[in-house]
Design a protein around this motif. Structure first.
Motif, PDB file in Angstrom:
ATOM      1  N   ARG A 125       0.812  -0.988   0.059  1.00  0.00           N
ATOM      2  CA  ARG A 125      -0.026  -0.049  -0.028  1.00  0.00           C
ATOM      3  C   ARG A 125       0.720   1.074  -0.072  1.00  0.00           C
ATOM      4  O   ARG A 125       0.547   2.287  -0.628  1.00  0.00           O
ATOM      5  CB  ARG A 125      -0.942  -0.082   1.198  1.00  0.00           C
ATOM      6  N   LEU A 126       1.827   1.221   0.651  1.00  0.00           N
ATOM      7  CA  LEU A 126       2.850   2.356   0.673  1.00  0.00           C
ATOM      8  C   LEU A 126       3.428   2.330  -0.597  1.00  0.00           C
ATOM      9  O   LEU A 126       4.117   3.627  -0.973  1.00  0.00           O
ATOM     10  CB  LEU A 126       3.652   2.292   1.811  1.00  0.00           C
ATOM     11  N   VAL A 127       4.148   1.387  -1.145  1.00  0.00           N
ATOM     12  CA  VAL A 127       4.955   1.411  -2.178  1.00  0.00           C
ATOM     13  C   VAL A 127       4.339   1.659  -3.702  1.00  0.00           C
ATOM     14  O   VAL A 127       4.738   2.301  -4.529  1.00  0.00           O
ATOM     15  CB  VAL A 127       5.706  -0.111  -2.361  1.00  0.00           C
ATOM     16  N   TYR A 128       3.082   0.919  -3.718  1.00  0.00           N
ATOM     17  CA  TYR A 128       2.330   1.164  -4.941  1.00  0.00           C
ATOM     18  C   TYR A 128       0.826   1.062  -4.492  1.00  0.00           C
ATOM     19  O   TYR A 128       0.118  -0.199  -4.646  1.00  0.00           O
ATOM     20  CB  TYR A 128       2.697   0.005  -5.884  1.00  0.00           C
ATOM     21  N   GLY A 129       0.137   2.170  -3.932  1.00  0.00           N
ATOM     22  CA  GLY A 129      -1.105   2.041  -3.729  1.00  0.00           C
ATOM     23  C   GLY A 129      -2.139   1.917  -4.779  1.00  0.00           C
ATOM     24  O   GLY A 129      -1.838   1.834  -5.865  1.00  0.00           O
ATOM     25  N   GLU A 130      -3.431   1.815  -4.151  1.00  0.00           N
ATOM     26  CA  GLU A 130      -4.594   1.503  -5.118  1.00  0.00           C
ATOM     27  C   GLU A 130      -4.714   2.763  -6.023  1.00  0.00           C
ATOM     28  O   GLU A 130      -5.149   2.498  -7.177  1.00  0.00           O
ATOM     29  CB  GLU A 130      -5.765   1.452  -4.542  1.00  0.00           C
ATOM     30  N   ASP A 131      -4.293   3.931  -5.803  1.00  0.00           N
ATOM     31  CA  ASP A 131      -4.771   5.094  -6.674  1.00  0.00           C
ATOM     32  C   ASP A 131      -3.666   5.103  -7.875  1.00  0.00           C
ATOM     33  O   ASP A 131      -4.029   5.189  -8.842  1.00  0.00           O
ATOM     34  CB  ASP A 131      -4.406   6.452  -5.973  1.00  0.00           C
ATOM     35  N   ASN A 132      -2.482   4.769  -7.441  1.00  0.00           N
ATOM     36  CA  ASN A 132      -1.438   4.376  -8.460  1.00  0.00           C
ATOM     37  C   ASN A 132      -1.753   3.251  -9.463  1.00  0.00           C
ATOM     38  O   ASN A 132      -1.750   3.525 -10.849  1.00  0.00           O
ATOM     39  CB  ASN A 132       0.107   4.053  -8.065  1.00  0.00           C
ATOM     40  N   LEU A 133      -2.283   2.131  -9.124  1.00  0.00           N
ATOM     41  CA  LEU A 133      -2.688   1.094  -9.617  1.00  0.00           C
ATOM     42  C   LEU A 133      -3.733   1.446 -10.465  1.00  0.00           C
ATOM     43  O   LEU A 133      -3.882   1.258 -11.891  1.00  0.00           O
ATOM     44  CB  LEU A 133      -3.029  -0.128  -8.902  1.00  0.00           C
ATOM     45  N   ARG A 134      -4.976   2.176 -10.170  1.00  0.00           N
ATOM     46  CA  ARG A 134      -6.039   2.293 -10.914  1.00  0.00           C
ATOM     47  C   ARG A 134      -5.825   3.569 -11.908  1.00  0.00           C
ATOM     48  O   ARG A 134      -6.139   3.434 -13.127  1.00  0.00           O
ATOM     49  CB  ARG A 134      -7.039   3.113  -9.956  1.00  0.00           C
ATOM     50  N   ALA A 135      -4.866   4.406 -11.814  1.00  0.00           N
ATOM     51  CA  ALA A 135      -4.317   5.403 -12.696  1.00  0.00           C
ATOM     52  C   ALA A 135      -3.557   4.770 -13.714  1.00  0.00           C
ATOM     53  O   ALA A 135      -3.797   5.081 -14.967  1.00  0.00           O
ATOM     54  CB  ALA A 135      -3.388   6.580 -12.121  1.00  0.00           C
ATOM     55  N   GLY A 136      -2.980   3.810 -13.500  1.00  0.00           N
ATOM     56  CA  GLY A 136      -2.124   2.781 -14.609  1.00  0.00           C
ATOM     57  C   GLY A 136      -3.093   2.356 -15.415  1.00  0.00           C
ATOM     58  O   GLY A 136      -2.972   2.108 -16.612  1.00  0.00           O
ATOM     59  N   HIS A 137      -3.935   1.719 -14.724  1.00  0.00           N
ATOM     60  CA  HIS A 137      -5.060   0.862 -15.480  1.00  0.00           C
ATOM     61  C   HIS A 137      -5.685   1.807 -16.409  1.00  0.00           C
ATOM     62  O   HIS A 137      -6.227   1.439 -17.567  1.00  0.00           O
ATOM     63  CB  HIS A 137      -5.991   0.272 -14.465  1.00  0.00           C
ATOM     64  N   GLU A 138      -6.164   2.944 -15.908  1.00  0.00           N
ATOM     65  CA  GLU A 138      -6.905   3.870 -16.864  1.00  0.00           C
ATOM     66  C   GLU A 138      -6.186   4.370 -18.050  1.00  0.00           C
ATOM     67  O   GLU A 138      -6.632   4.598 -18.957  1.00  0.00           O
ATOM     68  CB  GLU A 138      -7.755   4.834 -15.833  1.00  0.00           C
ATOM     69  N   ALA A 139      -5.023   4.647 -17.717  1.00  0.00           N
ATOM     70  CA  ALA A 139      -4.028   5.246 -18.857  1.00  0.00           C
ATOM     71  C   ALA A 139      -4.055   4.095 -19.798  1.00  0.00           C
ATOM     72  O   ALA A 139      -3.883   4.460 -21.150  1.00  0.00           O
ATOM     73  CB  ALA A 139      -2.725   5.439 -18.182  1.00  0.00           C
ATOM     74  N   ARG A 140      -3.918   2.881 -19.519  1.00  0.00           N
ATOM     75  CA  ARG A 140      -3.691   1.698 -20.273  1.00  0.00           C
ATOM     76  C   ARG A 140      -4.893   1.480 -21.185  1.00  0.00           C
ATOM     77  O   ARG A 140      -4.810   1.419 -22.451  1.00  0.00           O
ATOM     78  CB  ARG A 140      -3.378   0.205 -19.479  1.00  0.00           C
ATOM     79  N   LEU A 141      -5.949   1.639 -20.532  1.00  0.00           N
ATOM     80  CA  LEU A 141      -7.501   1.378 -21.240  1.00  0.00           C
ATOM     81  C   LEU A 141      -7.618   2.288 -22.198  1.00  0.00           C
ATOM     82  O   LEU A 141      -8.155   2.182 -23.170  1.00  0.00           O
ATOM     83  CB  LEU A 141      -8.465   1.334 -20.034  1.00  0.00           C
ATOM     84  N   SER A 142      -7.269   3.509 -21.640  1.00  0.00           N
ATOM     85  CA  SER A 142      -7.504   4.765 -22.630  1.00  0.00           C
ATOM     86  C   SER A 142      -6.522   4.814 -23.885  1.00  0.00           C
ATOM     87  O   SER A 142      -7.103   4.890 -24.995  1.00  0.00           O
ATOM     88  CB  SER A 142      -6.904   6.084 -21.919  1.00  0.00           C
ATOM     89  N   ALA A 143      -5.189   4.164 -23.841  1.00  0.00           N
ATOM     90  CA  ALA A 143      -4.476   4.004 -24.873  1.00  0.00           C
ATOM     91  C   ALA A 143      -4.973   2.968 -25.693  1.00  0.00           C
ATOM     92  O   ALA A 143      -5.059   2.956 -27.096  1.00  0.00           O
ATOM     93  CB  ALA A 143      -3.251   3.767 -24.435  1.00  0.00           C
ATOM     94  N   LEU A 144      -5.401   1.872 -25.278  1.00  0.00           N
ATOM     95  CA  LEU A 144      -5.938   0.583 -26.188  1.00  0.00           C
ATOM     96  C   LEU A 144      -7.315   1.170 -26.774  1.00  0.00           C
ATOM     97  O   LEU A 144      -7.255   1.157 -27.848  1.00  0.00           O
ATOM     98  CB  LEU A 144      -6.451  -0.385 -25.033  1.00  0.00           C
ATOM     99  N   LYS A 145      -8.095   2.084 -26.098  1.00  0.00           N
ATOM    100  CA  LYS A 145      -9.304   2.490 -26.752  1.00  0.00           C
ATOM    101  C   LYS A 145      -8.726   3.630 -28.113  1.00  0.00           C
ATOM    102  O   LYS A 145      -9.124   3.416 -29.252  1.00  0.00           O
ATOM    103  CB  LYS A 145     -10.147   3.201 -26.055  1.00  0.00           C
ATOM    104  N   ASP A 146      -7.798   4.240 -27.870  1.00  0.00           N
ATOM    105  CA  ASP A 146      -7.542   5.259 -28.787  1.00  0.00           C
ATOM    106  C   ASP A 146      -7.078   4.641 -29.644  1.00  0.00           C
ATOM    107  O   ASP A 146      -7.029   4.799 -31.232  1.00  0.00           O
ATOM    108  CB  ASP A 146      -6.554   6.155 -28.309  1.00  0.00           C
ATOM    109  N   HIS A 147      -5.821   3.554 -29.791  1.00  0.00           N
ATOM    110  CA  HIS A 147      -5.413   2.786 -30.775  1.00  0.00           C
ATOM    111  C   HIS A 147      -6.393   1.918 -31.590  1.00  0.00           C
ATOM    112  O   HIS A 147      -6.099   2.030 -32.946  1.00  0.00           O
ATOM    113  CB  HIS A 147      -4.367   1.785 -30.001  1.00  0.00           C
TER     114      HIS A 147
END
Length: 157
Positions: A130-152
């Protein structure tokens, strides 16, 4: 804290993440394309670097259940093993990072009003995760990947 083999055999192979893990995230996006078209992009990990800018494939034999692959995300080396490889429906794997952290990643495709919803779920466990890589970071990474997939996918239409 389940070990990686348990996460693979008892969770991922049965279409589940570890809901009790310290860090859990799920995000989704609607893409104006068929599940088969999206699957073609997801299953071609060698081409991910063209649209998923933080992804680097280091070794891949085949996209098949039980097969291992090595990759890096934002420069961090990861070792993963495919769990579910169901064309047009689901791509999932388990993996480890730095030998300390264990994850289950699932990408699930479902038809919705002539489009396809891609849901990305992940559970992440390990010391001080939770300190090293919390839920907010994980969610932000997922949303960026999904957005990139959609755009692609939608820009190629």
């Amino acid at each position: 804290m389940p070990n990686l083999a348990t996460l693979h055999d008892e969770y991922a192979l049965h279409g589940h993440i570890d809901e009790d893990a310290p860090v859990v995230s799920a995000s989704s996006v609607l893409i104006d394309a068929s599940p088969d078209r999206i699957w073609g992009v997801l299953a071609d990990l060698r081409a991910w670097e063209g649209w998923a800018t933080d992804f680097r494939l280091r070794a891949l034999d085949a996209v098949e259940p039980g097969r291992e692959f090595r990759w890096a995300q934002k420069g961090v080396p990861l070792r993963s093993r495919f769990a579910v490889v169901a064309p047009g429906r689901e791509l999932s794997w388990t993996g480890s990072m730095l030998g300390l952290y264990r994850a289950i990643d699932r990408m699930v495709l479902t038809r919705e009003d002539g489009r396809t919803r891609v849901t990305l779920e992940e559970s992440l466990d390990g010391p001080l995760v939770r300190l090293v890589y919390g839920e907010d970071n994980l969610r932000a990474g997922h949303e960026a990947r999904l957005s990139a997939l959609k755009d692609h996918i939608e820009s190629a239409a």
